[in-house]
Write a protein that holds these residues in place. Structure first.
Motif, PDB file in Angstrom:
ATOM      1  N   VAL A 143      34.037  22.984 -12.910  1.00 41.62           N
ATOM      2  CA  VAL A 143      32.433  23.028 -12.224  1.00 41.62           C
ATOM      3  C   VAL A 143      32.866  22.557 -10.804  1.00 41.62           C
ATOM      4  N   THR A 145      31.252  21.434  -7.080  1.00 44.79           N
ATOM      5  CA  THR A 145      30.112  20.998  -6.114  1.00 44.79           C
ATOM      6  C   THR A 145      29.929  21.473  -4.960  1.00 44.79           C
ATOM      7  N   SER A 147      28.805  21.350  -1.224  1.00 48.96           N
ATOM      8  CA  SER A 147      28.317  20.634  -0.033  1.00 48.96           C
ATOM      9  C   SER A 147      28.181  21.244   1.353  1.00 48.96           C
ATOM     10  N   SER A 179      27.538  28.627 -14.991  1.00 51.36           N
ATOM     11  CA  SER A 179      26.302  27.984 -14.791  1.00 51.36           C
ATOM     12  C   SER A 179      25.964  28.042 -13.366  1.00 51.36           C
ATOM     13  N   ASN A 180      24.749  27.950 -13.142  1.00 47.43           N
ATOM     14  CA  ASN A 180      24.331  27.989 -11.814  1.00 47.43           C
ATOM     15  C   ASN A 180      24.955  27.041 -10.775  1.00 47.43           C
ATOM     16  N   THR A 181      25.741  26.125 -11.310  1.00 48.47           N
ATOM     17  CA  THR A 181      26.436  25.078 -10.222  1.00 48.47           C
ATOM     18  C   THR A 181      27.850  25.385 -10.012  1.00 48.47           C
ATOM     19  N   GLN A 182      28.006  26.746 -10.469  1.00 47.16           N
ATOM     20  CA  GLN A 182      29.577  26.860 -10.257  1.00 47.16           C
ATOM     21  C   GLN A 182      29.779  27.908  -9.027  1.00 47.16           C
TER      22      GLN A 182
END
Length: 188
Positions: A143, A145, A147, A179-182
């Motif tokens: 995963v 993040t 920025s 997932s929508n964070t990848q």
């Protein structure tokens, strides 16, 4: 009890009665509720406001004063021959009833959306937990993040069709869940 009937017939509030008799609204509250014996002058004032004969009320006052002195406050049973007025709800009682209905309706209207929101939050949490459980058997990707300092990467895709499926040329997997964070190559 007789004073209360006279007051009700006059259709005056306690404050209106206080203005006409010279005795405070709190004093009338105590007199009319039987918590204290009204002075003789207050009884005369009430008779004048109600347009009644003060002698009749003063006789009843003397009997009540005698009962008070004997310590039998609530036992006076002197009857008044005048008919009792029918009980009809006053404007304040009706207004109070309407206010209770409005407050109850507002509480229900407020509670309903809050309850629905809580139920949806629980269902969403359960769905996320099931998704995590479903991913445990599949090879997971790291995963990432996002920025603001990241430089965007541009991926070029060469579209091609194999066995009836379209591919972008970067990944050929059909069972990886994202997932929508990848971000990154997996998403491309």
């Amino acid at each position: 009890m007789r004073l209360r009937r006279r007051k009700d017939r006059s259709e005056l509030s306690k404050h209106g009665l206080a203005a006409r008799t010279g005795y405070s609204a709190r004093s009338w509250q105590r007199y009319l509720n039987g918590r204290s014996l009204p002075p003789r002058e207050a009884v005369e004032s009430m008779a004048r406001v109600g347009g009644d004969d003060p002698n009749r009320l003063l006789v009843l006052h003397e009997i009540a004063a005698q009962r008070w002195s004997e310590g039998r406050v609530g036992t006076a049973t002197v009857e008044d021959s005048s008919p009792a007025p029918e009980h009809t709800p006053t404007g304040q009682q009706t207004q109070g009833r309407h206010l209770r209905v409005v407050v109850t309706a507002a509480a229900v209207i407020t509670a309903l959306p809050v309850t629905v929101a809580l139920l949806l939050a629980v269902r969403l949490t359960e769905a996320r937990a099931q998704l995590v459980d479903g991913r445990s058997g599949v090879s997971a990707t790291a995963v990432a993040t996002v920025s603001e300092s990241m430089v965007p990467v541009i991926y070029t895709c060469e579209l091609e069709q194999r066995n009836g499926r379209w591919y972008a040329g970067l990944s050929r997997t059909t069972d990886t869940l994202l997932s929508n964070t990848q971000v990154g190559i997996e998403v491309a």
